[in-house]
Design a protein around this motif. Structure first.
Motif, PDB file in Angstrom:
ATOM      1  N   VAL A 176      16.679 -46.141 -24.783  1.00  0.00           N
ATOM      2  CA  VAL A 176      15.324 -46.301 -24.243  1.00  0.00           C
ATOM      3  C   VAL A 176      14.792 -44.970 -23.736  1.00  0.00           C
ATOM      4  O   VAL A 176      13.606 -44.647 -23.908  1.00  0.00           O
ATOM      5  CB  VAL A 176      15.322 -47.354 -23.111  1.00  0.00           C
ATOM      6  CG1 VAL A 176      13.983 -47.355 -22.372  1.00  0.00           C
ATOM      7  CG2 VAL A 176      15.619 -48.735 -23.667  1.00  0.00           C
ATOM      8  N   HIS A 189      13.740 -48.081 -30.080  1.00  0.00           N
ATOM      9  CA  HIS A 189      13.447 -48.253 -28.654  1.00  0.00           C
ATOM     10  C   HIS A 189      13.652 -49.703 -28.229  1.00  0.00           C
ATOM     11  O   HIS A 189      14.298 -49.973 -27.201  1.00  0.00           O
ATOM     12  CB  HIS A 189      12.006 -47.828 -28.373  1.00  0.00           C
ATOM     13  CG  HIS A 189      11.585 -48.035 -26.949  1.00  0.00           C
ATOM     14  ND1 HIS A 189      11.793 -47.084 -25.971  1.00  0.00           N
ATOM     15  CD2 HIS A 189      10.978 -49.092 -26.329  1.00  0.00           C
ATOM     16  CE1 HIS A 189      11.334 -47.534 -24.811  1.00  0.00           C
ATOM     17  NE2 HIS A 189      10.835 -48.749 -25.003  1.00  0.00           N
ATOM     18  N   GLN A 215      11.107 -42.973 -27.559  1.00  0.00           N
ATOM     19  CA  GLN A 215       9.898 -43.608 -27.037  1.00  0.00           C
ATOM     20  C   GLN A 215       9.338 -44.597 -28.066  1.00  0.00           C
ATOM     21  O   GLN A 215       9.456 -44.380 -29.278  1.00  0.00           O
ATOM     22  CB  GLN A 215       8.829 -42.563 -26.703  1.00  0.00           C
ATOM     23  CG  GLN A 215       9.067 -41.817 -25.409  1.00  0.00           C
ATOM     24  CD  GLN A 215      10.098 -40.718 -25.560  1.00  0.00           C
ATOM     25  OE1 GLN A 215      10.290 -40.198 -26.655  1.00  0.00           O
ATOM     26  NE2 GLN A 215      10.756 -40.354 -24.472  1.00  0.00           N
ATOM     27  N   GLU A 216       8.724 -45.665 -27.567  1.00  0.00           N
ATOM     28  CA  GLU A 216       8.224 -46.703 -28.461  1.00  0.00           C
ATOM     29  C   GLU A 216       7.069 -46.232 -29.324  1.00  0.00           C
ATOM     30  O   GLU A 216       6.766 -46.846 -30.351  1.00  0.00           O
ATOM     31  CB  GLU A 216       7.806 -47.930 -27.649  1.00  0.00           C
ATOM     32  CG  GLU A 216       6.808 -47.647 -26.544  1.00  0.00           C
ATOM     33  CD  GLU A 216       6.545 -48.893 -25.713  1.00  0.00           C
ATOM     34  OE1 GLU A 216       6.247 -49.950 -26.311  1.00  0.00           O
ATOM     35  OE2 GLU A 216       6.632 -48.813 -24.482  1.00  0.00           O
ATOM     36  N   SER A 232       8.855 -48.926 -19.652  1.00  0.00           N
ATOM     37  CA  SER A 232       8.851 -47.950 -20.744  1.00  0.00           C
ATOM     38  C   SER A 232       7.478 -47.326 -20.951  1.00  0.00           C
ATOM     39  O   SER A 232       7.373 -46.161 -21.343  1.00  0.00           O
ATOM     40  CB  SER A 232       9.307 -48.614 -22.044  1.00  0.00           C
ATOM     41  OG  SER A 232      10.622 -49.090 -21.933  1.00  0.00           O
TER      42      SER A 232
END
Length: 280
Positions: free
Chosen positions: A119, A131, A123-124, A50
């Motif tokens: 995912v 996410h 986005q984280e 990721s």
């Protein structure tokens, strides 16, 4: 010529579908990885998957391709479900059990594919809880899916070979073990970082760990585990290739009336569809 014949056999029926899922996933991971490393957004040695698709421009490519992976993976799992649903011998002792496991596998597979899409789209760095929830669905659901279909392979004997069963057992065991190793290593890396650098600075180095950082070894073990999990899922899909060679995909269109418009034969130039009154 024998080589070409084997190549054609490899793509007989729908055997190309699981192969396409694996190749598309590999292209997605490698493209975002190379772009992020080239842009100096991640450290080259085993970043999280990721992390390679978090910053632009690689996040755009990562999101688009990973959505395609989610759709193609769902198609592959649905075809497998239909294959087992249609061809499970009702005289097998475990036919009822196979049917239940097959239905459960489809549900888990859908959740896993949906997690992959989450995912890709969240986005984280923007919506971190969503996410991570998607990642849990993708990886956790993927492991459960492999376990269920490995069990199905066991109950399908003698229609399924022992070699096929043992092969899926090995892949499933690897994916199950490595997912726990990855989670434990990630927790250890975060703990070591906080002990040395403090809680508030954790986010600064999240996407660019260096060998001199506290917890780096555990971090690399965790990221290696994540890559290993992802590729174990892809290898599991590749085991479907021999099974999918016997499947033929047809689209059947069956009209409910003799013509597209139902009573098309009754239409004349004075009908509302063709008359000038429609235009006016």
């Amino acid at each position: 010529m024998p080589c070409c014949g084997g190549f054609r056999l490899f793509f007989t029926g729908l055997a190309s579908l699981p192969f396409f899922v694996a190749i598309l996933s590999y292209v997605t991971f490698m493209t975002s990885y190379l772009m992020s490393v080239a842009a100096n957004h991640t450290y080259p040695l085993f970043p999280y998957i990721s992390d390679t698709g978090t910053k632009t421009p690689e996040s755009c490519v990562f999101g688009q391709l990973l959505n395609c992976v989610a759709v193609s993976a769902f198609c592959c799992m649905f075809v497998r479900y239909k294959q087992l649903y249609e061809h499970t011998d009702s005289h097998l002792v475990a036919a009822t059990k196979i049917g239940r496991l097959n239905a459960a596998g489809l549900v888990i597979g859908c959740l896993s594919a949906f997690g992959i899409s989450m995912v890709a789209n969240f986005q984280e760095t923007h919506i971190e809880p969503v996410h991570f929830f998607g990642a849990a669905l993708a990886f956790g659901g993927g492991v459960l899916y492999m376990i269920l279909h490995t069990a199905i392979t066991y109950y399908m004997q003698p229609l399924a070979t022992k070699y096929e069963f043992y092969r899926r057992v090995a892949i499933t065991m690897f994916g199950t073990i490595i997912i726990f190793i990855s989670m434990v290593a990630a927790a250890a890396a975060a703990y070591q970082w906080r002990m040395k650098r403090g809680e508030g600075n954790m986010g600064i180095k999240r996407f660019f760990w260096l060998p001199t950082d506290p917890g780096y070894d555990a971090h690399v073990l965790s990221t290696f585990g994540e890559w290993g999990m992802a590729f174990s899922f892809l290898v599991f899909f590749l085991t479907y290739i021999p099974d999918f060679q016997t499947i033929v995909f047809d689209i059947v269109v069956q009209p409910h009336s003799p013509s597209l418009a139902g009573d098309f034969d009754l239409l004349t130039e004075e009908s509302p569809l063709l008359s000038n009154s429609v235009i006016s």
